[in-house]
Enzyme design. Structure first.
Site, PDB file in Angstrom:
ATOM      1  N   GLY A 189       0.740  -1.262   0.000  1.00  0.00           N
ATOM      2  CA  GLY A 189       0.000   0.000   0.000  1.00  0.00           C
ATOM      3  C   GLY A 189       0.769   1.312   0.000  1.00  0.00           C
ATOM      4  O   GLY A 189       0.133   2.365   0.044  1.00  0.00           O
ATOM      5  N   GLY A 200       2.577   2.618  -2.477  1.00  0.00           N
ATOM      6  CA  GLY A 200       2.870   3.114  -3.825  1.00  0.00           C
ATOM      7  C   GLY A 200       2.120   4.382  -4.199  1.00  0.00           C
ATOM      8  O   GLY A 200       1.059   4.683  -3.646  1.00  0.00           O
ATOM      9  N   CYS A 245      -1.355   3.679  -5.326  1.00  0.00           N
ATOM     10  CA  CYS A 245      -2.048   2.645  -4.539  1.00  0.00           C
ATOM     11  C   CYS A 245      -3.112   3.241  -3.629  1.00  0.00           C
ATOM     12  O   CYS A 245      -2.863   4.262  -2.990  1.00  0.00           O
ATOM     13  CB  CYS A 245      -1.058   1.926  -3.621  1.00  0.00           C
ATOM     14  SG  CYS A 245       0.324   1.236  -4.486  1.00  0.00           S
ATOM     15  N   GLY A 281       7.824   0.666  -3.393  1.00  0.00           N
ATOM     16  CA  GLY A 281       6.704   1.592  -3.261  1.00  0.00           C
ATOM     17  C   GLY A 281       6.960   2.703  -2.264  1.00  0.00           C
ATOM     18  O   GLY A 281       7.649   2.521  -1.261  1.00  0.00           O
ATOM     19  N   GLY A 282       6.427   3.867  -2.597  1.00  0.00           N
ATOM     20  CA  GLY A 282       6.476   4.990  -1.662  1.00  0.00           C
ATOM     21  C   GLY A 282       7.732   5.839  -1.763  1.00  0.00           C
ATOM     22  O   GLY A 282       7.876   6.799  -0.998  1.00  0.00           O
ATOM     23  N   GLY A 325       8.398   2.946  -9.162  1.00  0.00           N
ATOM     24  CA  GLY A 325       7.304   2.917 -10.125  1.00  0.00           C
ATOM     25  C   GLY A 325       7.008   4.337 -10.562  1.00  0.00           C
ATOM     26  O   GLY A 325       7.457   4.809 -11.599  1.00  0.00           O
ATOM     27  N   ARG A 363      -0.619   4.134 -13.997  1.00  0.00           N
ATOM     28  CA  ARG A 363      -1.788   3.609 -13.282  1.00  0.00           C
ATOM     29  C   ARG A 363      -1.396   2.465 -12.369  1.00  0.00           C
ATOM     30  O   ARG A 363      -0.451   1.717 -12.636  1.00  0.00           O
ATOM     31  CB  ARG A 363      -2.861   3.148 -14.265  1.00  0.00           C
ATOM     32  CG  ARG A 363      -2.463   1.952 -15.100  1.00  0.00           C
ATOM     33  CD  ARG A 363      -3.590   1.572 -16.042  1.00  0.00           C
ATOM     34  NE  ARG A 363      -3.269   0.387 -16.822  1.00  0.00           N
ATOM     35  CZ  ARG A 363      -4.023  -0.075 -17.800  1.00  0.00           C
ATOM     36  NH1 ARG A 363      -5.130   0.557 -18.136  1.00  0.00           N
ATOM     37  NH2 ARG A 363      -3.689  -1.175 -18.450  1.00  0.00           N
ATOM     38  N   GLY A 364      -2.133   2.347 -11.272  1.00  0.00           N
ATOM     39  CA  GLY A 364      -1.944   1.221 -10.360  1.00  0.00           C
ATOM     40  C   GLY A 364      -2.409  -0.041 -11.054  1.00  0.00           C
ATOM     41  O   GLY A 364      -3.335  -0.007 -11.872  1.00  0.00           O
ATOM     42  N   SER A 379      12.771  20.445   6.432  1.00  0.00           N
ATOM     43  CA  SER A 379      13.585  19.607   5.542  1.00  0.00           C
ATOM     44  C   SER A 379      13.365  19.899   4.065  1.00  0.00           C
ATOM     45  O   SER A 379      14.193  19.541   3.236  1.00  0.00           O
ATOM     46  CB  SER A 379      13.267  18.128   5.774  1.00  0.00           C
ATOM     47  OG  SER A 379      13.548  17.775   7.101  1.00  0.00           O
TER      48      SER A 379
HETATM   49  P1  XMP Z   1       5.666   3.758  -6.446  1.00  0.00           P
HETATM   50  O1  XMP Z   1       5.431   4.534  -5.203  1.00  0.00           O
HETATM   51  O2  XMP Z   1       7.120   3.655  -6.788  1.00  0.00           O
HETATM   52  O3  XMP Z   1       5.192   2.261  -6.110  1.00  0.00           O
HETATM   53  O4  XMP Z   1       4.829   4.236  -7.584  1.00  0.00           O
HETATM   54  C1  XMP Z   1       5.240   1.236  -7.042  1.00  0.00           C
HETATM   55  C2  XMP Z   1       4.602  -0.024  -6.471  1.00  0.00           C
HETATM   56  O5  XMP Z   1       3.222   0.171  -6.196  1.00  0.00           O
HETATM   57  C3  XMP Z   1       2.586  -1.109  -6.141  1.00  0.00           C
HETATM   58  N1  XMP Z   1       1.348  -1.038  -6.911  1.00  0.00           N
HETATM   59  C4  XMP Z   1       0.116  -1.026  -6.369  1.00  0.00           C
HETATM   60  N2  XMP Z   1      -0.279  -1.112  -5.083  1.00  0.00           N
HETATM   61  N3  XMP Z   1      -2.538  -0.873  -5.796  1.00  0.00           N
HETATM   62  C5  XMP Z   1      -1.630  -1.051  -4.795  1.00  0.00           C
HETATM   63  O6  XMP Z   1      -2.005  -1.098  -3.628  1.00  0.00           O
HETATM   64  C6  XMP Z   1      -2.200  -0.805  -7.121  1.00  0.00           C
HETATM   65  O7  XMP Z   1      -3.048  -0.631  -7.986  1.00  0.00           O
HETATM   66  C7  XMP Z   1      -0.796  -0.865  -7.405  1.00  0.00           C
HETATM   67  N4  XMP Z   1      -0.098  -0.824  -8.579  1.00  0.00           N
HETATM   68  C8  XMP Z   1       1.211  -0.900  -8.231  1.00  0.00           C
HETATM   69  C9  XMP Z   1       3.562  -2.100  -6.716  1.00  0.00           C
HETATM   70  O8  XMP Z   1       4.107  -2.854  -5.657  1.00  0.00           O
HETATM   71  C10 XMP Z   1       4.587  -1.209  -7.392  1.00  0.00           C
HETATM   72  O9  XMP Z   1       5.835  -1.810  -7.561  1.00  0.00           O
END
Ligand code: XMP
Length: 472
Positions: A299, A301, A304, A338-339, A360, A385-386, A464
């Site tokens: 969660g 991301g 996400c 993620g994050g 991502g 997109r997620g 910061s």
């Molecule tokens: P960032 O923050 O780098 O994170 O964009 C990328 C990661 O987000 C995850 N991911 C999802 N998680 N719903 C979620 O809860 C989604 O629709 C989704 N799509 C991607 C995934 O682990 C990715 O590597």
């Protein structure tokens, strides 16, 4: 009930350590992806359909990291993307594209489009080399009905070499004869491989790239845990993907554990990344199932909404920290997924125990991401997109007819076009090198060992970032 506090990147800072590091260039940022694969750059691109296909994976491997090709496509499509990466920088191409002498130029043009390759070896049915067809041979053809045998450079004019020729000797032969393609043949003139001048030059120039033992770029590919997933694994292993990524939203589940066990039983030598988990227990169960690397993040991301939709998740720094305790004990690398919003977040993840960071959102909008560039009010954008977003769910072959049955755990976004991904990677690598000098760390183990986190307040967070000026 005891409720623990959990933290994420913005909740903490790393305390500067007395440093004897003279230059950012003196630090080693290499890291293990698995026990057998070491990367010169600890960055992985996310297996999302708006982030990683072959173009991104090639750029990542050339920069010393790796890309994981997403699984939200047919098996054939994913395999082709893996093959594109494996073919990109190969000193010896084992299965070069071939055409028949009786093919027409029109048929060759279709193959050029399909394979994204402009020259072909010409062989008979016994794989015997008859000639070569390059751009130069076909540019001035009368029409598209002309046969390959009328256009090709025949074997009498070709320089060839045996399959086991050394890269140095091949380079010398090609330079002396000013040729761009060197077909490799056996004693019966049957085709065994091909060396191209571009691949030779690239392999010499890209000392930092992530390569396999044959000098080809490395690539990972994601699979799910249900349906035809083993068929997908079989095809990806055949295509020589270097890592299989068992990736589902809730990786601490019987399905993921059994998928990892099944893959490792069938292919003990294939490297498997397992995820996603957010706890020490999750990491331990996937390690016991046979995973060679653990991916952490539920969660956090940028696209996400799992946490708001389901109420579940663990703030990412705590998730990484807890899972890392187990991973370090078993000597299994961990990917913080993620994050990460800025280079400092990656430094914090690595200091908390991650071996690598997966990006991502930070890579979205770059030239190498899949999908078109759109223009809106004069500004260029790409879509991110997620993978659990509504549109991603709808674009799957097994999409439910009834849209109201889909509960999205991700969102769609437009992100400004950001040019080549190397610009972003450069900022992340620079930030990490600089961070390591603040932490007096010559390598990532030292960064972990010397890490001293402090928890900050909202006022500390405000201090910061840039403040009290009009940012240009
Ligand atoms: P960032 O923050 O780098 O994170 O964009 C990328 C990661 O987000 C995850 N991911 C999802 N998680 N719903 C979620 O809860 C989604 O629709 C989704 N799509 C991607 C995934 O682990 C990715 O590597």
């Amino acid at each position: 009930m005891q409720i623990h506090t959990a933290l994420t990147y913005d909740d903490v800072l790393l305390v500067p350590q007395k440093s004897d590091i003279k230059s950012r260039q003196d630090v080693d940022i290499s890291s293990q992806l698995t026990k057998n694969i070491k990367l010169k750059t600890p960055i992985v691109s996310a297996n999302m359909d708006t982030v990683t296909e072959s173009k991104m994976a090639i750029a990542m491997a050339l920069a010393g990291g790796i890309g994981f090709i997403h699984r939200f496509c047919s098996i054939e499509y994913q395999v082709k993307e893996v093959e594109r990466v494996k073919r990109k920088q190969n000193i010896v191409i084992d299965n070069p594209f071939i055409v028949s002498p009786k093919d027409t130029l029109l048929e060759v043009k279709e193959k050029i489009k399909e394979y994204n390759c402009k020259s072909f070896l010409v062989t008979n049915e016994d794989q015997e080399l008859l000639g070569i067809l390059t751009n130069r041979d076909s540019t001035f053809a009368k029409n598209d009905a002309v046969l390959v045998e009328e256009l090709m450079t025949p074997k009498s004019k070709l320089i060839t070499a045996p399959y086991d020729i050394s890269p140095a000797r091949a380079r010398e032969l090609m330079a002396n004869n000013k040729i761009e393609k060197l077909p490799l043949v056996d004693n019966n003139f049957k085709i065994k491989g091909l060396i191209t001048a571009t691949d030779i030059a690239k392999n010499y120039n890209n000392a930092h790239a992530s390569k396999d033992s044959k000098g080809r770029l490395i690539v990972g590919a994601a699979v799910g845990v249900r349906g035809d997933y083993m068929e997908r694994v079989d095809a990806l292993v055949k295509a020589e993907a270097d890592v299989i990524v068992v990736d589902i939203a809730h990786g601490h589940s019987d399905n993921a554990i059994s998928a990892i066990q099944t893959i490792k039983t069938k292919y003990p030598n294939v490297e498997v990344v397992g995820g996603n988990v957010a706890t020490a227990k999750g990491a331990l169960d996937l390690i016991k199932a046979g995973a060679d690397c653990i991916k952490v993040g539920v969660g956090p991301g940028s696209t996400c909404i799992t946490r708001t939709t389901t109420g579940f998740g663990v703030p990412q720094l705590t998730a990484v920290f807890n899972a890392a305790r187990v991973c370090l004990k078993y000597n299994i690398p961990l990917i913080a997924d993620g994050g990460i919003k800025q280079p400092g977040d990656m430094v914090k993840a690595l200091a908390a125990g991650a071996s690598l960071a997966m990006l991502g959102g930070q890579l979205s909008g770059t030239k190498e991401t899949p999908g078109p560039t759109i223009t809106y009010h004069g500004q260029q954008y790409k879509i991110s997109r997620g993978m659990a977003s509504l549109t991603a769910a709808l674009s799957r072959p097994d999409a439910k007819e009834n849209i109201s049955n889909i509960t999205p755990e991700g969102v769609e976004a437009r992100v400004p076009y950001r040019g080549p991904v190397n610009n972003i990677l450069g900022q992340y690598i620079g930030g990490l090198r600089s961070g390591m000098s603040y932490g007096n760390a010559r390598n990532l183990s030292e960064l972990r060992a010397s890490a001293e986190f402090v928890r900050i307040t909202n006022a500390g967070m405000r201090e910061s970032t840039s403040h009290d000026n009009m940012v240009l």
